[in-house]
Design a protein around this motif. Structure first.
Motif, PDB file in Angstrom:
ATOM      1  N   ARG A  43       7.146   5.907 -12.682  1.00 46.21           N
ATOM      2  CA  ARG A  43       6.278   4.750 -12.430  1.00 46.21           C
ATOM      3  C   ARG A  43       6.660   3.582 -13.335  1.00 46.21           C
ATOM      4  NH1 ARG A  43       2.018   8.601 -12.384  1.00 46.21           N
ATOM      5  NH2 ARG A  43       1.252   7.844 -14.398  1.00 46.21           N
ATOM      6  N   TRP A  54      -2.009  -7.249  -5.951  1.00 48.51           N
ATOM      7  CA  TRP A  54      -1.720  -5.812  -6.105  1.00 48.51           C
ATOM      8  C   TRP A  54      -1.182  -5.511  -7.514  1.00 48.51           C
ATOM      9  CZ3 TRP A  54      -4.050  -6.566  -1.900  1.00 48.51           C
ATOM     10  CH2 TRP A  54      -4.393  -5.527  -1.049  1.00 48.51           C
ATOM     11  N   HIS A  55      -0.532  -6.485  -8.120  1.00 52.00           N
ATOM     12  CA  HIS A  55      -0.134  -6.293  -9.517  1.00 52.00           C
ATOM     13  C   HIS A  55      -1.350  -6.317 -10.436  1.00 52.00           C
ATOM     14  CE1 HIS A  55       1.927  -6.559 -13.335  1.00 52.00           C
ATOM     15  NE2 HIS A  55       1.205  -7.641 -13.609  1.00 52.00           N
ATOM     16  N   GLU A 109       0.818  -1.207   0.000  1.00 50.07           N
ATOM     17  CA  GLU A 109       0.000   0.000   0.000  1.00 50.07           C
ATOM     18  C   GLU A 109       0.857   1.264   0.000  1.00 50.07           C
ATOM     19  OE1 GLU A 109      -4.053   0.404   0.390  1.00 50.07           O
ATOM     20  OE2 GLU A 109      -2.927  -0.563  -1.220  1.00 50.07           O
ATOM     21  N   TYR A 139      -4.107  -3.368  -9.172  1.00 49.10           N
ATOM     22  CA  TYR A 139      -3.672  -1.965  -9.145  1.00 49.10           C
ATOM     23  C   TYR A 139      -2.546  -1.655 -10.123  1.00 49.10           C
ATOM     24  CZ  TYR A 139      -6.232  -2.167  -4.720  1.00 49.10           C
ATOM     25  OH  TYR A 139      -7.191  -2.353  -3.758  1.00 49.10           O
ATOM     26  N   LEU A 147       0.559  -2.514  -9.787  1.00 50.00           N
ATOM     27  CA  LEU A 147       1.851  -2.363  -9.131  1.00 50.00           C
ATOM     28  C   LEU A 147       2.848  -3.335  -9.773  1.00 50.00           C
ATOM     29  CD1 LEU A 147       2.989  -0.717  -6.683  1.00 50.00           C
ATOM     30  CD2 LEU A 147       2.702  -2.803  -5.336  1.00 50.00           C
ATOM     31  N   ARG A 204       2.097   1.670  -3.468  1.00 48.30           N
ATOM     32  CA  ARG A 204       1.018   2.119  -4.363  1.00 48.30           C
ATOM     33  C   ARG A 204       0.767   3.616  -4.206  1.00 48.30           C
ATOM     34  NH1 ARG A 204      -4.915   1.763  -4.754  1.00 48.30           N
ATOM     35  NH2 ARG A 204      -5.121   1.073  -2.589  1.00 48.30           N
TER      36      ARG A 204
END
Length: 357
Positions: free
Chosen positions: A125, A175-176, A111, A179, A181, A114
């Protein structure tokens, strides 16, 4: 501002070896975040104590505000996440710490990453990577003739430790995919080498043998592990960071399947040669009651690492084990501090309960 990488758990066994290897090969600074629990040891990093490229911070990966501040202040372009409780026996007797660090800590780290990336320019990014370092134990146990674990092997963890690591792997993957990431997951086999805390098999057997104490082996000693020299693992992780594809998993192994009994006999043979006054050291071997949920066999198929990233281990088991024994023999002062309690007293004297940076 110069970019840097953030290493979590960088005062532990594998993390410290990674930091030392990174600074030997790169000019890019390392922000080293470690809580300094029992297995985290600043003595491991004595060689870079005065190196301006090494920025040590005592802190917890569950402290999201601290992590977010470090990411922004140091313009972090990659996270290499080692921080974890990692000893199966400890997880059996006290599983809560494993959930707190391995699951909750990974969540807070993801988090924080992110939130940090959301405020970064697009070019920054695109360059960012989050390497989540995991274990082959998430795959469960293999039968004697089963093929080695591949990146598509289903998870079947059998201990609180491996279950907590499997949970953290699932979070990293999610999370990949949810989101975006840029996470890369690695699963390694049993590491060995310098600076390993002496609760693990190889350093425990070395130190017990040198002191003439029994060499306790669980069950019949026929449990099989794949052994990976820690520097080979560090080189593999650098290659993953350099060229690994976000969203992918890479298995990192040493192609060295050995029974625990074979490992201990090999150690005894090396010690017989280097410390003949205690020979034969194998006379100290004792079989003890097996631990609960003891997986029978692990083996890693590392062909994807070789095929896609051109990595393979440099050390054979024999060469790596000889280097490891020789290191422990040459660093008895390190061993004495880590086992006497003096190191823990030093940490509390210098850091107390406060987070230092």
């Amino acid at each position: 501002m110069t970019s840097s990488i953030l290493v979590t758990g960088g005062a532990g066994f594998i993390g410290a070896n990674f930091v030392l290897e990174w600074l030997a090969r790169h000019d890019e600074p390392v922000v080293n975040l470690d809580k300094l629990t029992y297995a985290g040891n600043l003595d491991n990093l004595a060689a870079v104590a005065n190196d301006a490229r090494h920025i040590f911070v005592r802190g917890d990966i569950n402290d999201r505000a601290l992590v977010e501040r470090l990411l922004a202040e140091h313009q972090v372009r990659a996270i290499v996440h080692f921080a974890a409780e990692s000893h199966v026996d400890r997880s059996i007797h006290g599983p809560e710490d494993f959930i707190t660090t391995n699951v909750n800590g990974t969540f807070h780290l993801l988090e924080a990453a992110r939130a940090y990336l959301a405020a970064c320019p697009q070019a920054q990014r695109a360059r960012f990577r989050f390497v989540h370092v995991s274990t082959d134990e998430v795959y469960g146990s293999l039968g004697p003739t089963d093929p080695p674990f591949s990146e598509t092997t289903c998870f079947a963890p059998n201990s609180p430790y491996s279950a907590s690591k499997a949970a953290s792997d699932h979070l990293a993957r999610a999370w990949h995919h949810t989101y975006g990431l840029p996470v890369i997951i690695t699963h390694c086999s049993n590491n060995y080498g310098p600076y390993q805390f002496p609760e693990k098999l190889i350093p425990l057997m070395i130190l017990n043998a040198l002191s003439g104490r029994p060499l306790p082996i669980y069950g019949d000693g026929r449990n099989i592990r794949d052994w990976l020299y820690v520097t080979d693992h560090c080189r593999a992780l650098m290659r993953v960071l350099e060229a690994g594809r976000p969203g992918e998993t890479y298995n990192i192994g040493g192609w060295n399947e050995k029974t625990n009994l074979d490992v201990v006999h090999a150690l005894c043979a090396i010690l017989d040669r280097l410390r003949p006054e205690g020979a034969p050291h194998a006379r100290l071997i004792r079989f003890v009651a097996d631990r609960p949920g003891h997986d029978r066999r692990y083996a890693i198929d590392a062909r994807k690492m070789q095929r896609e990233l051109g990595w393979q281990p440099d050390e054979s088991f024999d060469s790596g084990l000889s280097k490891t024994v020789e290191w422990y023999l040459a660093h008895q002062d390190w061993v004495a501090r880590i086992t006497s309690g003096a190191y823990r007293q030093w940490v509390e004297k210098h850091y107390g309960t406060q987070v230092a940076s």
